[in-house]
Design a protein around this motif. Sequence first.
Motif, PDB file in Angstrom:
ATOM      1  N   ILE A 149       0.672  17.826   7.849  1.00 47.32           N
ATOM      2  CA  ILE A 149       1.123  17.656   6.471  1.00 47.32           C
ATOM      3  C   ILE A 149       0.452  16.428   5.878  1.00 47.32           C
ATOM      4  O   ILE A 149       0.533  15.337   6.442  1.00 47.32           O
ATOM      5  CB  ILE A 149       2.647  17.473   6.399  1.00 47.32           C
ATOM      6  CG1 ILE A 149       3.369  18.634   7.066  1.00 47.32           C
ATOM      7  CG2 ILE A 149       3.098  17.314   4.947  1.00 47.32           C
ATOM      8  CD1 ILE A 149       4.865  18.397   7.230  1.00 47.32           C
ATOM      9  N   ARG A 150      -0.196  16.618   4.750  1.00 50.11           N
ATOM     10  CA  ARG A 150      -0.731  15.476   4.000  1.00 50.11           C
ATOM     11  C   ARG A 150       0.174  15.267   2.797  1.00 50.11           C
ATOM     12  O   ARG A 150       0.305  16.146   1.948  1.00 50.11           O
ATOM     13  CB  ARG A 150      -2.168  15.740   3.559  1.00 50.11           C
ATOM     14  CG  ARG A 150      -2.784  14.581   2.792  1.00 50.11           C
ATOM     15  CD  ARG A 150      -4.254  14.834   2.519  1.00 50.11           C
ATOM     16  NE  ARG A 150      -4.825  13.829   1.651  1.00 50.11           N
ATOM     17  CZ  ARG A 150      -6.077  13.825   1.228  1.00 50.11           C
ATOM     18  NH1 ARG A 150      -6.899  14.805   1.610  1.00 50.11           N
ATOM     19  NH2 ARG A 150      -6.527  12.880   0.442  1.00 50.11           N
ATOM     20  N   PHE A 151       0.797  14.111   2.736  1.00 49.27           N
ATOM     21  CA  PHE A 151       1.818  13.864   1.730  1.00 49.27           C
ATOM     22  C   PHE A 151       1.206  13.482   0.389  1.00 49.27           C
ATOM     23  O   PHE A 151       0.206  12.768   0.324  1.00 49.27           O
ATOM     24  CB  PHE A 151       2.761  12.754   2.195  1.00 49.27           C
ATOM     25  CG  PHE A 151       3.512  13.087   3.441  1.00 49.27           C
ATOM     26  CD1 PHE A 151       4.613  13.924   3.405  1.00 49.27           C
ATOM     27  CD2 PHE A 151       3.099  12.586   4.668  1.00 49.27           C
ATOM     28  CE1 PHE A 151       5.300  14.242   4.557  1.00 49.27           C
ATOM     29  CE2 PHE A 151       3.779  12.894   5.826  1.00 49.27           C
ATOM     30  CZ  PHE A 151       4.883  13.736   5.772  1.00 49.27           C
ATOM     31  N   ALA A 152       1.833  13.975  -0.679  1.00 51.78           N
ATOM     32  CA  ALA A 152       1.448  13.570  -2.032  1.00 51.78           C
ATOM     33  C   ALA A 152       2.222  12.295  -2.369  1.00 51.78           C
ATOM     34  O   ALA A 152       3.456  12.295  -2.392  1.00 51.78           O
ATOM     35  CB  ALA A 152       1.778  14.674  -3.025  1.00 51.78           C
ATOM     36  N   ASN A 158       0.845  -1.188   0.000  1.00 52.18           N
ATOM     37  CA  ASN A 158       0.000   0.000   0.000  1.00 52.18           C
ATOM     38  C   ASN A 158       0.884   1.243   0.000  1.00 52.18           C
ATOM     39  O   ASN A 158       1.798   1.346   0.822  1.00 52.18           O
ATOM     40  CB  ASN A 158      -0.907  -0.009   1.233  1.00 52.18           C
ATOM     41  CG  ASN A 158      -1.946   1.095   1.188  1.00 52.18           C
ATOM     42  OD1 ASN A 158      -1.627   2.266   1.357  1.00 52.18           O
ATOM     43  ND2 ASN A 158      -3.196   0.721   0.969  1.00 52.18           N
ATOM     44  N   PRO A 159       0.659   2.189  -0.894  1.00 54.02           N
ATOM     45  CA  PRO A 159       1.540   3.366  -0.981  1.00 54.02           C
ATOM     46  C   PRO A 159       1.667   4.133   0.332  1.00 54.02           C
ATOM     47  O   PRO A 159       2.761   4.614   0.660  1.00 54.02           O
ATOM     48  CB  PRO A 159       0.875   4.223  -2.061  1.00 54.02           C
ATOM     49  CG  PRO A 159       0.085   3.267  -2.877  1.00 54.02           C
ATOM     50  CD  PRO A 159      -0.397   2.203  -1.933  1.00 54.02           C
ATOM     51  N   ALA A 160       0.577   4.254   1.085  1.00 55.22           N
ATOM     52  CA  ALA A 160       0.633   5.006   2.346  1.00 55.22           C
ATOM     53  C   ALA A 160       1.545   4.322   3.350  1.00 55.22           C
ATOM     54  O   ALA A 160       2.337   4.973   4.048  1.00 55.22           O
ATOM     55  CB  ALA A 160      -0.771   5.174   2.923  1.00 55.22           C
ATOM     56  N   THR A 213      -7.739   4.775   1.153  1.00 59.83           N
ATOM     57  CA  THR A 213      -7.488   5.842   0.185  1.00 59.83           C
ATOM     58  C   THR A 213      -6.011   6.026  -0.126  1.00 59.83           C
ATOM     59  O   THR A 213      -5.653   6.827  -0.990  1.00 59.83           O
ATOM     60  CB  THR A 213      -8.045   7.174   0.709  1.00 59.83           C
ATOM     61  OG1 THR A 213      -7.399   7.495   1.954  1.00 59.83           O
ATOM     62  CG2 THR A 213      -9.549   7.082   0.938  1.00 59.83           C
ATOM     63  N   ALA A 214      -5.148   5.288   0.592  1.00 58.81           N
ATOM     64  CA  ALA A 214      -3.688   5.390   0.455  1.00 58.81           C
ATOM     65  C   ALA A 214      -3.195   6.800   0.759  1.00 58.81           C
ATOM     66  O   ALA A 214      -2.263   7.303   0.132  1.00 58.81           O
ATOM     67  CB  ALA A 214      -3.233   4.938  -0.934  1.00 58.81           C
ATOM     68  N   ASP A 215      -3.822   7.434   1.739  1.00 57.40           N
ATOM     69  CA  ASP A 215      -3.395   8.766   2.179  1.00 57.40           C
ATOM     70  C   ASP A 215      -2.537   8.644   3.435  1.00 57.40           C
ATOM     71  O   ASP A 215      -2.809   7.816   4.313  1.00 57.40           O
ATOM     72  CB  ASP A 215      -4.609   9.650   2.492  1.00 57.40           C
ATOM     73  CG  ASP A 215      -5.364  10.062   1.245  1.00 57.40           C
ATOM     74  OD1 ASP A 215      -4.708  10.278   0.202  1.00 57.40           O
ATOM     75  OD2 ASP A 215      -6.603  10.164   1.299  1.00 57.40           O
TER      76      ASP A 215
END
Length: 335
Positions: free
Chosen positions: A274-277, A125-127, A244-246
């Motif tokens: 901070i919400r990372f891209a 998972n990217p997050a 959502t992979a956030d």
Amino acid sequence: MKASKLRAGLIGVGAMGRNHARVLGALDGVDLVGVVDPAGDPGGAARGVPVVPTVSDLLALGVDYAVVACPTGLHETVGLELAEAGVHALIEKPLADTVEGARRLVEAFESRGLVAGVGHIERFNPALQSLRSRLEAGELGDVFQVVTRRQGPFPHRIADVGVVKDLATHDIDLTSWVTGQDYLSVSAHTVSKSGRVHEDMVAVVAQLSQGAMANHLVNWLSPLKERSTVVTGDKGTFVADTLTADLTFYANGMVDTEWEALRAFRGVSEGDMIRFAIPKREPLLVEHERFRDAVEGKDAGIVTLRQGLRTVEVSAAVLDSASQGRTIRIAADGV
């Protein structure tokens, strides 16, 4: 000249198997040459690939590796048959429904020098991948606590195991993986409210090897679908939403407020959020790419069978704790 493609087979085209079929059917460097399911393929997931009733029929087609997506209770039997035939295997999580079965699978594949992995998909998972990298870089400082929440409606596809082996194994694996810490002890409570033999809700408190605490809340009883991992340390808190992979970071503030009443109300000083891209590739596709690369001899970072075994051992300790009403210590080499 381009090397020939790997020949892959798939065992099981249920809810998860259909997704594996979709990814395998389009995976670069791989040909899906056969699917095993004694019930056939009424949903058409195989998309024209031959569907056969037994693993031996699949082996007769000639495969380099197979993906095992049948019910958990069949993982050991199917995996041992593949190992005996010299076929590499990606086995859906959990590795097996018993610790003993998982150990037999480890021995079978390792003794033959075969590539084998476990489908703990949350690692891709990217997050969570971003979270792990940031923890390794020291962005959180010392890790104090990991809290996971994994809940949603009852999945009628699951009949042979309870929520601990089906869902909590995700959280056990990802917690150990993102923190780099092993489980030392677990204390758990389970309930069954749906009238099934197996548990459908579990609450776990665990101690990790470098002093962090872990809490897992998992159930099949909620209309709310939630998949969250919250890691708190001396520099703040990371929140990963794996639906959502956030990934969001809440920093401990460096500037105290002069408003006394507000400071008393808020407690710990607040800092930046901070919400990372993050690039968001499909975790299942990444998992398959990694396993394909491992079969080709590359260092791909798959979930090994020994890692999958450890998760089975911890999940067994969770169930033992719940049934015995006490904290279970987990030895370095298993329960």
